[in-house]
Design an enzyme around this catalytic site. Structure first.
Site, PDB file in Angstrom:
ATOM      1  N   CYS A 236      -5.370  12.316  10.071  1.00 45.09           N
ATOM      2  CA  CYS A 236      -6.327  11.559  10.875  1.00 45.09           C
ATOM      3  C   CYS A 236      -6.513  12.081  12.295  1.00 45.09           C
ATOM      4  CB  CYS A 236      -5.931  10.089  10.892  1.00 45.09           C
ATOM      5  SG  CYS A 236      -5.693   9.459   9.212  1.00 45.09           S
TER       6      CYS A 236
ATOM      7  N   HIS B 133      -7.325   4.840  18.796  1.00 41.52           N
ATOM      8  CA  HIS B 133      -7.283   5.193  17.368  1.00 41.52           C
ATOM      9  C   HIS B 133      -7.512   3.906  16.572  1.00 41.52           C
ATOM     10  CE1 HIS B 133      -6.475   7.599  13.881  1.00 41.52           C
ATOM     11  NE2 HIS B 133      -5.382   6.936  13.559  1.00 41.52           N
TER      12      HIS B 133
ATOM     13  N   HIS C  98     -12.480   3.894   9.141  1.00 41.53           N
ATOM     14  CA  HIS C  98     -11.623   4.998   9.557  1.00 41.53           C
ATOM     15  C   HIS C  98     -12.020   6.218   8.745  1.00 41.53           C
ATOM     16  CE1 HIS C  98      -8.408   7.478  10.707  1.00 41.53           C
ATOM     17  NE2 HIS C  98      -7.365   6.818  10.256  1.00 41.53           N
TER      18      HIS C  98
END
Lengths: 389, 256
Positions: A160, A285, A319
């Site tokens: 990620c 994030h 995400h």
């Protein structure tokens, strides 16, 4: 410490729509792009940041590259005049002097899943092209051929944080003469592996994700493709890449180190010599897992005494995994353009234990510098400092 | 860009440590292919060790071999693989098709390209940046370029490339039939001691296979390091080419 590289001609396609205008429209209207979907009828019950791409076909001479990831890239390339911008860059730098640095975690994995569904006597069906779909380099190969660029290229794959790390790799390449300018970005696409994988880790929410909320219970997975030109600075008024900070937690494969030291280290390195209180906004994030949001809040509150506004935008896009960082970098550029800080969408009730200054209403504000955080499996942390000198 | 080579490591059939490989690579002993035994690291406790994929074990073997010669702290890591772990991917995809709700969370977190780098940082406690790259047919060059950029900026860098053999369905399109991993510890060119200096420039010439193991490089992309490793083993000034992904390839000039 970075100096003198500008971010030009960004383009982003996500669940919010095709191209930058669609992104900003949704951010301003506080309209989430998440939808309730069982991916391909085979995924778990969840909400996805889905990009409708049924109408997209790759150019005929590149059809061996066909897979969800490369179709998404093709769709994104066609927005915001990006292809014309690349053609102009080829005129300026030469086609062998433009590097390509793309963050991807899924690559063409969805295509591989389709091939496994048709496995016969342990052989893939005839149509499966491993190197042009599954292989993580496929997106770079596709972009080189599609854009007729012949310089250095590499895929950066750190889960990620991939498309944030890509900026570090690209900056070093320009600085040391491997290339003179770069296409930097990220592409990740929906597939059953990530949906069922995050489900197995018990961090896939069955509702739209609620970052920073007292009731948060996991992520919503999205897909996205975004690109930007990274070039030597020539214009004082341009948005610049001011810093890239990178660190490793050295703690756990899928949980953040609880004191936030890795997150703090990446932010401090991104700031370099810039004053901490010059950061006007932090894009978190903010995945909406119980662990990530708590550790990130702690790290941010600890470092920034001047309490800049912070928010997670994953309630809008989900995400996007390897492409999450490019989503949030382009959002940062749009925020700098429009001078409005987006709230943390879907945060129904802020976790009462949180200490940072969480933005819960879209807020017009003078903004010059933005910090953007990304954290990946393996404890891989990367922060980007973006804005005006 | 230039860097000092501070140490090397290798893990491949018949080349299962630098100490063993150096005579073969320098041509003083013939190469004899022998299966690479499954590696057992002491750097992780048994329950973590059990979870490692073959790619992670390969990377650990080469990196531990490298650092055994030059124990070091505070280094960046640059890891690279042509395709990452395919056995784990094969297992995951079969589970996805058959019974997706039974996917193993460990198998899933092992499926990210940077799983070997993640395990390495956990095993060593190293907190400096960790980058994992996939450079296609130019994977070895990509790893070296990024590592040399970091070394040129004054850093110590542990760089490694590793690729496993293809499980059944992949063998036709990815005919890697030997596992291969290598590692180097690089430092700034000004470092006091090491195995020599390496500089990189572009070239229009093609990759040339090494002499000690002819044809080996065709069996695994990571083996493109062999011509450079032969120069180091022989302590011989010379040049090695690695395939680039663009119009140019990369020429690594070595001086002991």
């Amino acid at each position: 410490m970075i100096s003198g590289l500008t971010l030009n001609k960004p383009t982003l396609t996500s669940a919010l729509g095709r191209g930058n205008a669609a992104q900003w429209q949704a951010l301003e209207a506080e309209k989430s792009g998440l939808s309730a979907k069982k991916f391909e009828g085979l995924g778990p019950n969840t909400w996805l940041g889905y990009v409708d791409q049924a109408d997209i076909k790759l150019p005929a001479h590149l059809k061996s590259f066909d897979c969800r990831n490369n179709r998404l890239a093709e769709l994104a390339l066609r927005q915001d005049g990006f292809i014309a911008a690349v053609e102009a860059a080829i005129q300026t730098y030469g086609k062998s002097r433009i590097g390509i640095f793309i963050g991807t975690s899924t690559s063409g994995l969805q295509q591989t899943e389709l091939a496994y569904a048709q496995l016969h006597e342990d052989k893939f069906p005839d149509w499966f092209r491993y190197a042009h779909s599954q292989n993580p380099f496929s997106i770079c190969d596709y972009l080189q051929k599609r854009l007729e660029i012949t310089g250095h290229a590499v895929a950066v794959s750190t889960a990620c944080s991939s498309s944030a790390k890509a900026f570090g790799v690209a900056t070093r390449a320009i600085r040391h003469g491997i290339c003179d300018a770069a296409i930097v970005g990220g592409v990740d696409s929906l597939c059953l592996n990530t949906l069922w994988g995050f489900n197995a880790l018990q961090v896939l929410s069955q509702q739209p994700c609620r970052p920073m909320s007292k009731h948060r219970n996991g992520i919503s997975i999205g897909e996205a493709a975004g690109f930007v030109l990274l070039e030597p600075a020539d214009d004082e008024g341009s948005i610049r890449l001011l810093g890239v900070g990178e660190s490793a937690d050295a703690h756990h494969m899928s949980a953040p180190e609880p004191s936030g030291r890795g997150a703090r280290s990446a932010m401090v390195q991104a700031l370099g010599d810039y004053a901490f209180d010059s950061v006007d906004y932090i894009n978190l994030h903010g995945t909406a897992t119980p662990a990530n949001d708590a550790v990130e809040d702690l790290a941010v509150a600890d470092l920034f005494a001047h309490q800049p506004l912070v928010s997670s935008t994953k309630g809008w896009t989900g995400h996007a995994l390897g492409a999450a960082s490019i989503v949030e970098l382009v959002f940062g550029m749009l925020i700098l353009q429009h001078q409005v800080i987006p709230k943390t969408l879907n945060c129904d009730q802020l976790d009462p234990g949180f200490q940072a200054n969480h933005c819960l209403h879209n807020t017009p504000q003078k903004i010059r510098r933005i910090l953007s955080n990304s954290y990946g499996f393996g404890g891989n942390n990367c922060s980007l400092l973006v804005g005006f000198e | 860009m230039k860097a000092q080579i501070l140490s090397m490591g290798i893990a491949a059939p018949g080349l299962n440590s630098w100490q063993h490989a150096v005579e073969i690579l320098s041509g003083t002993r013939p190469y004899i292919e022998a299966a690479l035994p499954k590696y057992r690291t002491e750097k992780l406790p048994p329950n973590e060790r059990r979870r490692m994929t073959e790619s992670t074990r390969l990377a650990f073997q080469a990196c531990e071999d490298c650092l055994s010669r030059n124990p070091c702290r505070d280094y960046h890591t640059v890891f690279a693989s042509y395709s990452n772990d395919l056995a784990n991917l094969d297992s995951l995809c079969r589970t996805i098709i058959r019974n997706p709700a039974s996917v193993s969370p460990t198998a899933f977190h092992n499926s990210v390209a940077n799983a070997p780098a993640g395990y390495w940082s956990i095993a060593t406690g190293e907190q400096m940046s960790a980058t994992t790259l996939c450079g296609g047919d130019g994977n070895v060059a990509c790893a070296l370029l990024e590592a040399m950029a970091l070394a040129t900026e004054g850093n110590q860098v542990l760089v490694a490339a590793y690729d496993v053999i293809s499980p059944g369905p992949f063998i036709d399109q990815r005919p890697f039939d030997v596992p291969f991993a290598w590692s180097m510890l690089l430092g700034p060119a000004s470092a006091d001691s090491g195995f020599g200096e390496v500089k990189v420039t572009t070239t229009n010439d093609d990759f040339v296979t090494g002499t000690a193991l002819p044809g080996f490089e065709a069996r695994n992309q990571a083996a493109e390091i062999l011509p450079l490793f032969e120069l180091i083993a022989r302590r011989k000034t010379g040049q090695a080419i690695c395939t680039g992904v663009g119009a140019a390839n990369w020429l690594f000039a070595y001086q002991p």
